[in-house]
Design an enzyme around this catalytic site. Sequence first.
Site, PDB file in Angstrom:
ATOM      1  N   LYS A  24      10.852   6.128   2.599  1.00 53.69           N
ATOM      2  CA  LYS A  24      11.757   6.540   3.674  1.00 53.69           C
ATOM      3  C   LYS A  24      12.798   7.534   3.170  1.00 53.69           C
ATOM      4  O   LYS A  24      12.769   8.685   3.548  1.00 53.69           O
ATOM      5  CB  LYS A  24      12.382   5.308   4.318  1.00 53.69           C
ATOM      6  CG  LYS A  24      11.345   4.656   5.231  1.00 53.69           C
ATOM      7  CD  LYS A  24      11.629   3.276   5.653  1.00 53.69           C
ATOM      8  CE  LYS A  24      10.416   2.775   6.457  1.00 53.69           C
ATOM      9  NZ  LYS A  24      10.276   1.332   6.408  1.00 53.69           N
ATOM     10  N   ASP A  32      18.007  -5.623   2.250  1.00 54.01           N
ATOM     11  CA  ASP A  32      16.880  -4.702   2.465  1.00 54.01           C
ATOM     12  C   ASP A  32      17.478  -3.358   2.859  1.00 54.01           C
ATOM     13  O   ASP A  32      17.996  -3.192   3.953  1.00 54.01           O
ATOM     14  CB  ASP A  32      15.981  -5.256   3.577  1.00 54.01           C
ATOM     15  CG  ASP A  32      14.808  -4.326   3.909  1.00 54.01           C
ATOM     16  OD1 ASP A  32      14.747  -3.210   3.359  1.00 54.01           O
ATOM     17  OD2 ASP A  32      13.961  -4.733   4.736  1.00 54.01           O
ATOM     18  N   TRP A  60      12.392  -5.944  11.298  1.00 58.00           N
ATOM     19  CA  TRP A  60      12.161  -6.106   9.854  1.00 58.00           C
ATOM     20  C   TRP A  60      12.788  -7.382   9.329  1.00 58.00           C
ATOM     21  O   TRP A  60      12.267  -8.001   8.397  1.00 58.00           O
ATOM     22  CB  TRP A  60      12.621  -4.869   9.082  1.00 58.00           C
ATOM     23  CG  TRP A  60      11.708  -3.701   9.322  1.00 58.00           C
ATOM     24  CD1 TRP A  60      12.032  -2.516   9.924  1.00 58.00           C
ATOM     25  CD2 TRP A  60      10.313  -3.616   8.996  1.00 58.00           C
ATOM     26  NE1 TRP A  60      10.918  -1.704   9.990  1.00 58.00           N
ATOM     27  CE2 TRP A  60       9.851  -2.356   9.426  1.00 58.00           C
ATOM     28  CE3 TRP A  60       9.399  -4.483   8.398  1.00 58.00           C
ATOM     29  CZ2 TRP A  60       8.529  -1.935   9.275  1.00 58.00           C
ATOM     30  CZ3 TRP A  60       8.067  -4.064   8.246  1.00 58.00           C
ATOM     31  CH2 TRP A  60       7.652  -2.807   8.684  1.00 58.00           C
TER      32      TRP A  60
HETATM   33  C1  LIG Z   1       9.759   0.175   6.590  1.00 61.45           C
HETATM   34  C2  LIG Z   1      10.577  -1.015   6.332  1.00 61.45           C
HETATM   35  C3  LIG Z   1      10.053  -2.144   5.691  1.00 61.45           C
HETATM   36  C4  LIG Z   1       8.619  -2.256   5.280  1.00 61.45           C
HETATM   37  O1  LIG Z   1       8.399  -1.428   4.227  1.00 61.45           O
HETATM   38  P1  LIG Z   1       7.010  -1.257   3.453  1.00 61.45           P
HETATM   39  O2  LIG Z   1       7.468  -0.527   2.245  1.00 61.45           O
HETATM   40  O3  LIG Z   1       6.095  -0.468   4.340  1.00 61.45           O
HETATM   41  O4  LIG Z   1       6.476  -2.607   3.141  1.00 61.45           O
HETATM   42  C5  LIG Z   1      10.915  -3.190   5.439  1.00 61.45           C
HETATM   43  N1  LIG Z   1      12.199  -3.152   5.816  1.00 61.45           N
HETATM   44  C6  LIG Z   1      12.728  -2.086   6.445  1.00 61.45           C
HETATM   45  C7  LIG Z   1      14.159  -2.105   6.836  1.00 61.45           C
HETATM   46  C8  LIG Z   1      11.927  -0.993   6.723  1.00 61.45           C
HETATM   47  O5  LIG Z   1      12.455   0.073   7.358  1.00 61.45           O
END
Ligand SMILES: *Cc1c(COP(=O)(O)O)cnc(C)c1O
Length: 366
Positions: A200, A176, A105
């Site tokens: 998530k 993030d 990511w």
């Molecule tokens: C899943 C994830 C993303 C991407 O997320 P989307 O909402 O599907 O764009 C980005 N960073 C991390 C750490 C993730 O786990």
Amino acid sequence: MGSLQRIYNFSAGPAILPVEVVKTVQEELPSYRRSGMSIMEISHRSSLFTDLQEAAEADLRKLMQIPDNYDVLFLQGGGTLQFAMTAMNLAVKTKKVGFVDSGHWAQRAMEETALVKGTKAVVVASSKDQKYTQLPTIKPISGQFDYLHLTVNNTIEGTMYHQIPAGLKKFPLVGDMSSIILGYNYQVTDFDLIYAGAQKNIGPAGLTIVILKHELLQDAPDLPAMLSYPKQVQKHSALNTPPVFAIYVAGLVFKWLLAQGGVAAMQEKNEQKAQLLYAEIENSKLFRSPVAVKDRSLTNIPFVTGSAELDQQFVAESQAAGLLNLKGHRSVGGMRASLYNAMPLTGVERLVEFMQEFERQHGGQN
Ligand SMILES: *Cc1c(COP(=O)(O)O)cnc(C)c1O
């Protein structure tokens, strides 16, 4: 709902929701607050919606102890849009962004940032040579950057920052938190901007939470409205039709979290769940973790048998036993158990029992 309790969903996302929240959605669905309409049909300009959005923001502020000099946004586009939106708004002086390269990511964030015209994405630390099985070591950072970007929990590789490295505080820090937000008691003030897709550890897909220091808005350039933090802040995240249903469910999850005792209590439960699974992995002769002990994630836990065939069999048999979505990410293989806030301890206990049974059958003596 009885049958739901026998299934445990270990998916990394979209992920398990608290069963109490799903029940509330079911009960309230035909007529939200006696309006005669479902939440999916109400106007985003009605007080029914603005009240619920205000309550959701207030509850999130309480949960994360978000200071008044930070704005909270309810956006769309997922974490993936934030990879670019952060750069569009914040990479305005040096036009250089420093990245901690901690896995998949982080790399996606770098790629998207580099596509923002005039912006340079620079790696300031990397654990690529260790195949991302540990976090990068942060050495003193030289050069000038508009901000640094940190993937706080690496959803695929199964590593997380238990503490934010002091060396990153030299520049504004963007975190993030997609797969750990509200699961671990981070200090908002360690960051200048935090973002997370909701699907998530919060609620349904279609909602992205952004928490940002108000003073960051000063230097943002004039951008198309949907991509502009200042314009989104000015319109309270409703400059077009917001994802009403997703915000509603997220609001219910925030209330559920407050009733559980908040983030500190969730962290304690998450530590208990993770320790149970890591202990099983450590004690097993069949399973092992590819991740360095000190950097192990609480929410995403990969493990392998060492045999791709046996891994596949494990995934198939665990699914038949009501333990769903344990297949590892396609880029790393093996298994991965995501133990988000809504995963009860009993789900992890069931998984551990299943691993022991599987080991007795396939791995010889335990
Ligand atoms: C899943 C994830 C993303 C991407 O997320 P989307 O909402 O599907 O764009 C980005 N960073 C991390 C750490 C993730 O786990």
